[in-house]
Design a protein around this motif. Structure first.
Motif, PDB file in Angstrom:
ATOM      1  N   ASP A 106      76.246  36.437  31.882  1.00  0.00           N
ATOM      2  CA  ASP A 106      76.946  37.014  33.030  1.00  0.00           C
ATOM      3  C   ASP A 106      78.101  36.136  33.485  1.00  0.00           C
ATOM      4  OD1 ASP A 106      75.181  39.099  32.883  1.00  0.00           O
ATOM      5  OD2 ASP A 106      74.075  38.593  34.722  1.00  0.00           O
ATOM      6  N   VAL A 107      77.903  34.832  33.495  1.00  0.00           N
ATOM      7  CA  VAL A 107      78.984  33.916  33.909  1.00  0.00           C
ATOM      8  C   VAL A 107      80.176  34.051  32.963  1.00  0.00           C
ATOM      9  CG1 VAL A 107      79.647  31.480  34.103  1.00  0.00           C
ATOM     10  CG2 VAL A 107      77.506  32.268  35.109  1.00  0.00           C
ATOM     11  N   ILE A 108      79.914  34.073  31.661  1.00  0.00           N
ATOM     12  CA  ILE A 108      80.999  34.182  30.683  1.00  0.00           C
ATOM     13  C   ILE A 108      81.715  35.526  30.816  1.00  0.00           C
ATOM     14  CG2 ILE A 108      81.521  34.336  28.206  1.00  0.00           C
ATOM     15  CD1 ILE A 108      80.948  31.492  29.182  1.00  0.00           C
ATOM     16  N   LEU A 109      80.949  36.596  30.932  1.00  0.00           N
ATOM     17  CA  LEU A 109      81.554  37.925  31.017  1.00  0.00           C
ATOM     18  C   LEU A 109      82.403  38.080  32.279  1.00  0.00           C
ATOM     19  CD1 LEU A 109      78.558  40.096  29.763  1.00  0.00           C
ATOM     20  CD2 LEU A 109      80.686  39.631  28.550  1.00  0.00           C
ATOM     21  N   LEU A 110      81.874  37.632  33.399  1.00  0.00           N
ATOM     22  CA  LEU A 110      82.629  37.739  34.652  1.00  0.00           C
ATOM     23  C   LEU A 110      83.870  36.858  34.631  1.00  0.00           C
ATOM     24  CD1 LEU A 110      79.690  37.793  37.238  1.00  0.00           C
ATOM     25  CD2 LEU A 110      81.131  39.726  36.522  1.00  0.00           C
ATOM     26  N   SER A 111      83.740  35.684  34.060  1.00  0.00           N
ATOM     27  CA  SER A 111      84.855  34.742  34.042  1.00  0.00           C
ATOM     28  C   SER A 111      85.961  35.170  33.083  1.00  0.00           C
ATOM     29  CB  SER A 111      84.334  33.355  33.659  1.00  0.00           C
ATOM     30  OG  SER A 111      85.387  32.431  33.635  1.00  0.00           O
ATOM     31  N   TYR A 112      85.606  35.448  31.835  1.00  0.00           N
ATOM     32  CA  TYR A 112      86.620  35.680  30.811  1.00  0.00           C
ATOM     33  C   TYR A 112      86.976  37.147  30.590  1.00  0.00           C
ATOM     34  CZ  TYR A 112      86.145  30.785  29.789  1.00  0.00           C
ATOM     35  OH  TYR A 112      86.137  29.424  29.898  1.00  0.00           O
ATOM     36  N   PHE A 113      86.090  38.052  30.930  1.00  0.00           N
ATOM     37  CA  PHE A 113      86.375  39.456  30.673  1.00  0.00           C
ATOM     38  C   PHE A 113      86.774  40.213  31.933  1.00  0.00           C
ATOM     39  CE2 PHE A 113      84.059  38.047  27.047  1.00  0.00           C
ATOM     40  CZ  PHE A 113      84.626  38.729  25.986  1.00  0.00           C
TER      41      PHE A 113
ATOM     42  N   ASP B 135      85.454  31.184  40.001  1.00  0.00           N
ATOM     43  CA  ASP B 135      84.115  30.621  40.153  1.00  0.00           C
ATOM     44  C   ASP B 135      83.494  31.036  41.485  1.00  0.00           C
ATOM     45  OD1 ASP B 135      84.480  29.482  37.724  1.00  0.00           O
ATOM     46  OD2 ASP B 135      84.493  27.399  38.411  1.00  0.00           O
ATOM     47  N   ARG B 136      84.293  31.051  42.525  1.00  0.00           N
ATOM     48  CA  ARG B 136      83.787  31.434  43.841  1.00  0.00           C
ATOM     49  C   ARG B 136      83.325  32.895  43.829  1.00  0.00           C
ATOM     50  NH1 ARG B 136      83.320  28.591  47.757  1.00  0.00           N
ATOM     51  NH2 ARG B 136      84.996  27.146  47.302  1.00  0.00           N
ATOM     52  N   GLU B 137      84.113  33.790  43.228  1.00  0.00           N
ATOM     53  CA  GLU B 137      83.732  35.210  43.160  1.00  0.00           C
ATOM     54  C   GLU B 137      82.446  35.384  42.332  1.00  0.00           C
ATOM     55  OE1 GLU B 137      88.079  37.452  43.326  1.00  0.00           O
ATOM     56  OE2 GLU B 137      87.398  36.570  41.428  1.00  0.00           O
ATOM     57  N   ILE B 138      82.352  34.612  41.247  1.00  0.00           N
ATOM     58  CA  ILE B 138      81.163  34.703  40.392  1.00  0.00           C
ATOM     59  C   ILE B 138      79.934  34.211  41.145  1.00  0.00           C
ATOM     60  CG2 ILE B 138      80.068  33.815  38.284  1.00  0.00           C
ATOM     61  CD1 ILE B 138      82.920  33.729  37.063  1.00  0.00           C
ATOM     62  N   SER B 139      80.092  33.087  41.870  1.00  0.00           N
ATOM     63  CA  SER B 139      78.946  32.546  42.604  1.00  0.00           C
ATOM     64  C   SER B 139      78.471  33.533  43.666  1.00  0.00           C
ATOM     65  CB  SER B 139      79.296  31.194  43.227  1.00  0.00           C
ATOM     66  OG  SER B 139      80.228  31.345  44.279  1.00  0.00           O
ATOM     67  N   GLU B 140      79.393  34.231  44.302  1.00  0.00           N
ATOM     68  CA  GLU B 140      79.014  35.235  45.299  1.00  0.00           C
ATOM     69  C   GLU B 140      78.355  36.440  44.627  1.00  0.00           C
ATOM     70  OE1 GLU B 140      82.596  36.139  47.462  1.00  0.00           O
ATOM     71  OE2 GLU B 140      82.716  34.117  48.317  1.00  0.00           O
ATOM     72  N   LYS B 141      78.905  36.868  43.508  1.00  0.00           N
ATOM     73  CA  LYS B 141      78.380  38.041  42.797  1.00  0.00           C
ATOM     74  C   LYS B 141      76.968  37.789  42.266  1.00  0.00           C
ATOM     75  CE  LYS B 141      79.049  42.104  40.822  1.00  0.00           C
ATOM     76  NZ  LYS B 141      78.988  43.283  41.647  1.00  0.00           N
ATOM     77  N   LEU B 142      76.758  36.573  41.705  1.00  0.00           N
ATOM     78  CA  LEU B 142      75.462  36.255  41.103  1.00  0.00           C
ATOM     79  C   LEU B 142      74.511  35.559  42.070  1.00  0.00           C
ATOM     80  CD1 LEU B 142      76.633  35.051  37.563  1.00  0.00           C
ATOM     81  CD2 LEU B 142      75.858  37.329  38.262  1.00  0.00           C
ATOM     82  N   ASN B 143      75.015  35.261  43.280  1.00  0.00           N
ATOM     83  CA  ASN B 143      74.211  34.598  44.305  1.00  0.00           C
ATOM     84  C   ASN B 143      73.687  33.240  43.817  1.00  0.00           C
ATOM     85  OD1 ASN B 143      73.210  34.453  46.898  1.00  0.00           O
ATOM     86  ND2 ASN B 143      71.261  35.417  46.351  1.00  0.00           N
ATOM     87  N   ILE B 144      74.618  32.442  43.271  1.00  0.00           N
ATOM     88  CA  ILE B 144      74.284  31.077  42.835  1.00  0.00           C
ATOM     89  C   ILE B 144      75.305  30.116  43.426  1.00  0.00           C
ATOM     90  CG2 ILE B 144      73.125  31.742  40.678  1.00  0.00           C
ATOM     91  CD1 ILE B 144      75.703  31.225  39.177  1.00  0.00           C
ATOM     92  N   VAL B 145      74.996  28.827  43.358  1.00  0.00           N
ATOM     93  CA  VAL B 145      75.881  27.799  43.906  1.00  0.00           C
ATOM     94  C   VAL B 145      77.167  27.732  43.082  1.00  0.00           C
ATOM     95  CG1 VAL B 145      76.056  25.326  44.451  1.00  0.00           C
ATOM     96  CG2 VAL B 145      73.872  26.531  44.704  1.00  0.00           C
ATOM     97  N   HIS B 146      78.285  27.497  43.766  1.00  0.00           N
ATOM     98  CA  HIS B 146      79.611  27.463  43.143  1.00  0.00           C
ATOM     99  C   HIS B 146      79.688  26.480  41.976  1.00  0.00           C
ATOM    100  CE1 HIS B 146      83.821  25.938  43.051  1.00  0.00           C
ATOM    101  NE2 HIS B 146      84.087  27.230  43.076  1.00  0.00           N
ATOM    102  N   GLN B 147      79.129  25.278  42.122  1.00  0.00           N
ATOM    103  CA  GLN B 147      79.185  24.266  41.061  1.00  0.00           C
ATOM    104  C   GLN B 147      78.361  24.684  39.837  1.00  0.00           C
ATOM    105  OE1 GLN B 147      78.593  23.559  44.262  1.00  0.00           O
ATOM    106  NE2 GLN B 147      80.389  22.336  44.827  1.00  0.00           N
ATOM    107  N   THR B 148      77.329  25.473  40.059  1.00  0.00           N
ATOM    108  CA  THR B 148      76.479  25.931  38.964  1.00  0.00           C
ATOM    109  C   THR B 148      77.277  26.812  38.006  1.00  0.00           C
ATOM    110  OG1 THR B 148      74.575  25.895  40.448  1.00  0.00           O
ATOM    111  CG2 THR B 148      74.343  27.151  38.410  1.00  0.00           C
TER     112      THR B 148
END
Length: 144
Positions: free
Chosen positions: A93-100, A105-118
């Protein structure tokens, strides 16, 4: 006298037009007959001949759709899709959201409900895994 002369010219022109149209109609009928002799119905074609008339659209054949939190993500390429399918869902999910989907990173962390640094750590580790998988599968990198 003038009327009979004009009438004669009109009659001659009319006869000429009729002759031209009949000749053209005959020509068209011969052409249609020639084309009919060369045509075959689809039922008369052999399997080999029928296959030659087919066009195979391969445009979407290597297109794969992944679902990330309800968002469809389209990935082109069988090797890449296979590599992504091997990953655990969280990493994929991180790869797909980031590259596709070009999410930050902030949008991904909010979407996946995980810490920004993760997000950043997962992406780095996952890219390394993907590279190793692709090398193992024989993928050749363009820059090497």
């Amino acid at each position: 006298m003038k009327d009979s002369y004009e009438q004669r010219i009109q009659n001659q022109f009319g006869a000429f037009c009729v002759k031209v149209l009949k000749n053209e109609a005959r020509h068209i009928q011969r052409e249609y007959a020639r084309l009919r002799d060369q045509e075959k119905s689809l039922g008369e074609l052999t399997a080999s001949e029928l296959e030659q008339t087919a066009v195979w659209d391969r445009h979407f054949m290597d297109e794969h759709v992944f679902d990330v939190q309800g968002l469809p993500v389209v990935v082109n390429g069988n090797i890449l899709a296979d590599a992504l399918a091997q990953l655990p869902k969280g990493k994929r999910d991180v790869i797909l959201l980031s590259y596709f989907l070009d999410m930050t990173d902030r949008e991904i962390s909010e979407k996946l409900n995980i810490v920004h640094q993760t997000v950043s750590k997962r992406r780095r580790a996952t890219l390394k895994e993907l590279r190793e998988y692709l090398v193992k599968e024989g993928f050749e990198w363009p820059d090497e």
